[in-house]
Write a protein that holds these residues in place. Structure first.
Motif, short mmCIF file in Angstrom:
data_model
loop_
_atom_site.label_atom_id
_atom_site.label_comp_id
_atom_site.label_asym_id
_atom_site.label_seq_id
_atom_site.Cartn_x
_atom_site.Cartn_y
_atom_site.Cartn_z
N ALA A 28 0.83 -1.21 0.00
CA ALA A 28 0.00 0.00 0.00
C ALA A 28 0.86 1.26 0.00
O ALA A 28 0.47 2.31 -0.55
CB ALA A 28 -0.93 0.00 1.22
N HIS A 29 2.04 1.16 0.62
CA HIS A 29 2.94 2.32 0.70
C HIS A 29 3.73 2.53 -0.59
O HIS A 29 3.85 3.66 -1.07
CB HIS A 29 3.90 2.14 1.88
N TYR A 30 4.26 1.45 -1.16
CA TYR A 30 5.10 1.58 -2.35
C TYR A 30 4.24 1.63 -3.60
O TYR A 30 4.08 0.65 -4.32
CB TYR A 30 6.10 0.41 -2.41
N GLN A 31 3.68 2.80 -3.85
CA GLN A 31 2.79 3.03 -4.98
C GLN A 31 3.38 4.08 -5.92
O GLN A 31 4.09 4.99 -5.48
CB GLN A 31 1.41 3.50 -4.49
N SER A 32 3.06 3.95 -7.20
CA SER A 32 3.54 4.94 -8.18
C SER A 32 2.97 6.32 -7.87
O SER A 32 3.61 7.34 -8.14
CB SER A 32 3.14 4.51 -9.59
N VAL A 33 1.76 6.36 -7.34
CA VAL A 33 1.15 7.58 -6.82
C VAL A 33 0.81 7.30 -5.36
O VAL A 33 0.08 6.35 -5.08
CB VAL A 33 -0.12 7.96 -7.60
N PRO A 34 1.33 8.07 -4.42
CA PRO A 34 1.12 7.73 -3.00
C PRO A 34 -0.32 7.96 -2.55
O PRO A 34 -1.00 8.89 -3.01
CB PRO A 34 2.08 8.68 -2.27
N ALA A 35 -0.77 7.12 -1.65
CA ALA A 35 -2.07 7.33 -1.01
C ALA A 35 -1.96 8.48 -0.02
O ALA A 35 -0.89 8.73 0.55
CB ALA A 35 -2.51 6.06 -0.29
N ALA A 36 -3.05 9.18 0.19
CA ALA A 36 -3.05 10.27 1.16
C ALA A 36 -2.92 9.74 2.58
O ALA A 36 -2.30 10.37 3.44
CB ALA A 36 -4.34 11.09 1.03
N GLU A 37 -3.50 8.55 2.82
CA GLU A 37 -3.40 7.92 4.12
C GLU A 37 -3.68 6.43 3.99
O GLU A 37 -4.41 6.00 3.10
CB GLU A 37 -4.38 8.56 5.12
N ILE A 38 -3.07 5.67 4.86
CA ILE A 38 -3.26 4.22 4.91
C ILE A 38 -3.71 3.90 6.33
O ILE A 38 -2.93 4.03 7.28
CB ILE A 38 -1.97 3.45 4.57
N ILE A 39 -4.97 3.53 6.49
CA ILE A 39 -5.57 3.37 7.82
C ILE A 39 -5.78 1.90 8.13
O ILE A 39 -6.53 1.21 7.43
CB ILE A 39 -6.92 4.10 7.90
N VAL A 40 -5.11 1.41 9.15
CA VAL A 40 -5.37 0.07 9.66
C VAL A 40 -6.30 0.21 10.86
O VAL A 40 -6.01 0.95 11.80
CB VAL A 40 -4.07 -0.63 10.10
#
Length: 279
Positions: A28-40
């Motif tokens: 989820a973190h290593y993306q070509s376009v970063p996510a605004a947030e990753i919520i667990v």
């Protein structure tokens, strides 16, 4: 003027997922376009799930990883709802703790939601712990296209391991989605039905690919059948009668034994070639 690209939140409900949560977060973190947030959203896990999330936060302090806790009640639906409510992105991705997103997943989601009429999107899955993974991806994609064609696009269901909702769409259906206290239905199909009830467009995006585990095949035949027949109970709960919608159930039931055998052969071969010693 160029339309601004939507921000993407990723929500991951988790209960006792210590074996898979790190790889899920890395993808989820290593993306070509970063996510605004990753919520667990940890749902009262009794294993090291929360500890491992904090560990990843420490290793990657610049990653937008958030750890939330839903301790009011046990269950996927209240945990999912809590996470979707807390997300701040224009679009909310919803995956499972064993999902491993392809590196361009966020980018593909952004592209899909550049169309203002798209209220939700889903894509195919790649079973990463099975042999012939790319063949499996093609088969999954073709099955989904086939069912959509048979249904004449009247029904298009999201897949919980690989889906995204526009924030406004979630606000519309938030009070309608079923609680399913008896735990009898497919919660992702329930969300899809409520979107359809409000005539909110769901898009199938073949390029929006998520990996997932085939660990469901480890279930006993009885438990697996109960899982698959959630399709029928979900449709019955919503009083939906369409024989086409039986196709996914028939496919999943039909592949259980051959897929289970393939998985066992693959696991045996993997053990044989694994290096000895080390970590």
């Amino acid at each position: 003027m160029e339309t601004a690209k939507p921000s993407i939140s990723i929500v991951i409900p988790a209960f006792n997922e210590e074996s898979v949560i790190r790889q899920c977060l890395f993808a989820a973190h290593y993306q070509s376009v970063p996510a605004a947030e990753i919520i667990v959203v940890d749902n009262m896990s009794t294993d090291r799930t929360a500890e491992l999330v904090r560990q990843v936060q420490g290793e990657y302090p610049d990653a937008p990883i958030k750890l939330l806790h839903q301790d009011e009640e046990q269950g996927l639906i209240p945990t999912r709802n809590f996470g979707l409510d807390q997300a701040t992105g224009d679009v909310i991705g919803r995956i499972d703790a064993d999902s491993v997103l392809e590196p361009d997943w966020v980018e593909q989601v952004q592209k899909a939601f550049m169309d203002p009429e798209v209220m939700a999107a889903t894509g195919p899955v790649l079973y990463y712990d099975m042999p012939l993974r790319r063949f499996g991806l093609q088969a999954d994609d073709r099955m989904r296209r086939f069912v959509l064609k048979l249904a004449k696009k009247q029904y298009h269901f999201l897949f919980g391991s690989n889906m995204a909702l526009r924030r406004g769409a979630w606000d519309i259906i938030r009070q309608d989605v079923c609680r399913d206290e008896a735990d009898e239905m497919h919660e992702d199909i329930d969300v899809s039905v409520h979107l359809a009830d409000h005539a909110l467009k769901i898009l199938y995006v073949p390029e929006m690919v998520s990996g997932m585990s085939a660990r469901r095949l480890e279930d006993s035949p009885k438990d697996y059948r109960y899982y698959v027949t959630r399709f029928d109970r979900t449709y019955a709960n919503h009083k939906i009668k369409n024989r086409v919608l039986q196709v996914p159930r028939l496919i999943f039931m039909g592949v259980y034994y051959p897929a289970k055998l393939l998985r066992r052969v693959h696991q045996a071969r993997t053990k044989q070639v694994a290096p000895r010693g080390g970590i």
